[in-house]
Scaffold this motif. Structure first.
Motif, PDB file in Angstrom:
ATOM      1  N   THR A 270       0.835  -1.207   0.000  1.00 32.12           N
ATOM      2  CA  THR A 270       0.000   0.000   0.000  1.00 32.12           C
ATOM      3  C   THR A 270       0.876   1.266   0.000  1.00 32.12           C
TER       4      THR A 270
ATOM      5  N   ILE B 278       0.277   3.547  -3.164  1.00 30.62           N
ATOM      6  CA  ILE B 278      -0.317   4.883  -3.029  1.00 30.62           C
ATOM      7  C   ILE B 278       0.691   5.952  -3.471  1.00 30.62           C
TER       8      ILE B 278
ATOM      9  N   ARG C 104       9.083   2.278   6.149  1.00 32.43           N
ATOM     10  CA  ARG C 104       8.634   3.198   7.199  1.00 32.43           C
ATOM     11  C   ARG C 104       8.030   2.528   8.433  1.00 32.43           C
TER      12      ARG C 104
ATOM     13  N   VAL D 251      -0.796  11.472   2.424  1.00 32.53           N
ATOM     14  CA  VAL D 251      -1.812  10.501   1.990  1.00 32.53           C
ATOM     15  C   VAL D 251      -1.261   9.080   2.074  1.00 32.53           C
ATOM     16  N   THR D 252      -0.016   8.899   1.625  1.00 34.57           N
ATOM     17  CA  THR D 252       0.594   7.565   1.657  1.00 34.57           C
ATOM     18  C   THR D 252       0.670   7.039   3.081  1.00 34.57           C
ATOM     19  N   LEU D 253       1.202   7.854   3.995  1.00 35.38           N
ATOM     20  CA  LEU D 253       1.383   7.397   5.372  1.00 35.38           C
ATOM     21  C   LEU D 253       0.048   7.041   6.020  1.00 35.38           C
ATOM     22  N   VAL D 254      -0.894   7.980   6.007  1.00 27.70           N
ATOM     23  CA  VAL D 254      -2.168   7.732   6.693  1.00 27.70           C
ATOM     24  C   VAL D 254      -2.912   6.559   6.039  1.00 27.70           C
ATOM     25  N   GLY D 255      -2.985   6.560   4.708  1.00 27.57           N
ATOM     26  CA  GLY D 255      -3.701   5.490   3.998  1.00 27.57           C
ATOM     27  C   GLY D 255      -3.103   4.133   4.295  1.00 27.57           C
ATOM     28  N   SER D 256      -1.793   4.049   4.164  1.00 32.83           N
ATOM     29  CA  SER D 256      -1.122   2.769   4.337  1.00 32.83           C
ATOM     30  C   SER D 256      -1.194   2.277   5.781  1.00 32.83           C
TER      31      SER D 256
END
Lengths: 241, 122
Positions: A117, A121, A138, B90-95
């Motif tokens: 993801t 994303i 991360r 967006v990447t951090l929160v979504g993932s």
């Protein structure tokens, strides 16, 4: 400034001691604020300390290299701390053996979801290759993330920043999601927190979800770091990174 | 002495880990290999020596402090961060949300099934 104070300042800024002290004091302010705001994740000691230190360095025109001359003594301890993760892992070895299949499955699936993801994303939003490889590791704890980002061709110091942000966000969203999804088993809660938000999730688990959740968070943080270090380079190769 | 022994134990495992990674050209960081060395040592020994536990718990208690010096390194990359702010957020929160939902549900489903099996057996 009078010449005497001026000279004193020149002396102090050339010494590693000042930056070492700055790091400790900033962190202590962070801990105090975090307690005051009842554990609100954005006031996490690390976020507060990092912000305070960056502002101080920018304000006094100190370079990061100079700061790190002092702070490296704290940074160095990350190595032995990573080794120390073997202790919670060993303490719960019995429980791990008993739940080996569910734990390993959830761990591998969780890591795959995190990596796919993240890359998906970010790629869809037009991130560069370098940024992708920096974002990829991360969800694991810092020393592991730095090593993995380096391995993949990302930027290790920036990867650390993403690790910290991930920890702060994950520690906040986790408990909310558990309520929403009606997850009340502390083992499941802790494991999810440790997998998705490493040290921050573990600290949050110990303080708000209880000792069982904390132990499982520590366990899953260690396990996730370990499995990610092996899995991520292979996965990125598959995806054509 | 206990604290010294504990510290020496951790550093020795780390050193051994670094050497194994270097010698074997492994794609994992040295301290992670050191963690495996420590785990094996503990399993062979059968218990955690007092000194090792004392030092380890001390280090893990302040684990988040140890992130700070590296975290401050962000200041060097403010420009990169600023240019990609939306992508990163967006990447951090979504993932993170997707990872937590999937992990929690998978583990819940797997452990519940196991619990039912145990109930059937008894």
């Amino acid at each position: 400034m009078t010449p005497a104070i001026d000279q004193l300042w020149v002396y102090l800024t050339s010494e590693p001691l000042l930056n070492l002290l700055l790091t400790f004091v900033a962190y202590m302010i962070g801990v105090t604020l975090h307690r005051f705001f009842r554990g609100f994740a954005l006031f996490h000691p690390v976020i507060v300390a990092t912000t305070l230190i960056v502002l101080t360095l920018l304000g006094t025109g100190t370079s990061y290299t100079r700061y790190f001359d002092g702070a490296q003594f704290i940074h160095f301890l990350l190595g032995p701390a990573t080794v120390a993760l073997a202790i919670p892992l060993y303490d719960h070895l019995g429980k791990v053996r008993q739940m080996l299949f569910p734990i390993m499955s959830a761990c591998v699936i969780g890591i795959l979801v995190a990596a796919v993801t993240t890359l998906g994303i970010a790629y869809a939003m037009g991130a560069s290759h370098e940024l992708l490889m920096t974002l990829a590791p991360r969800s694991v704890t810092t020393p592991i993330a730095m090593g993995v980002a380096d391995e993949l061709g990302g930027i290790p110091p920036l990867a650390v920043g993403f690790v910290l942000l991930t920890g702060a966000i994950g520690a906040t969203t986790g408990p909310l999601l558990f309520k929403l999804l009606r997850i009340d088993d502390p083992a499941v809660q802790g494991f999810t927190m440790g997998l998705s938000a490493h040290g921050f999730g573990t600290a949050q688990s110990f303080s708000t979800l209880g000792p069982v959740a904390g132990a499982f968070a520590g366990l899953s943080m260690g396990l996730t770091g370990l499995v990610t270090a092996f899995l991520l380079p292979v996965l990125v190769m598959w995806l054509g990174g | 002495m206990a604290v010294l022994i504990g510290f020496v134990g951790l550093l020795a495992c780390q050193l051994l880990g670094e050497l194994i990674v270097k010698a074997g050209h492994l794609p994992i960081p040295g301290p992670v290999a050191g963690m495996i060395v420590m785990l094996i040592a503990l399993m062979v020994r059968g218990r955690v020596p007092d000194g090792v536990r004392l030092v380890s718990e001390g280090l893990l208690k302040y684990l988040t402090l140890l992130y700070v010096p590296a975290g401050v390194g962000i200041m060097v990359y403010f420009a990169t961060l600023g240019q990609n702010l939306l992508t990163i957020a967006v990447t951090l929160v979504g993932s993170i949300v997707l990872t937590q939902v999937v992990t929690a549900l998978v583990l819940k489903a797997l452990t519940r099934k196991r619990g039912q099996n145990e109930a059937d057996c008894s």
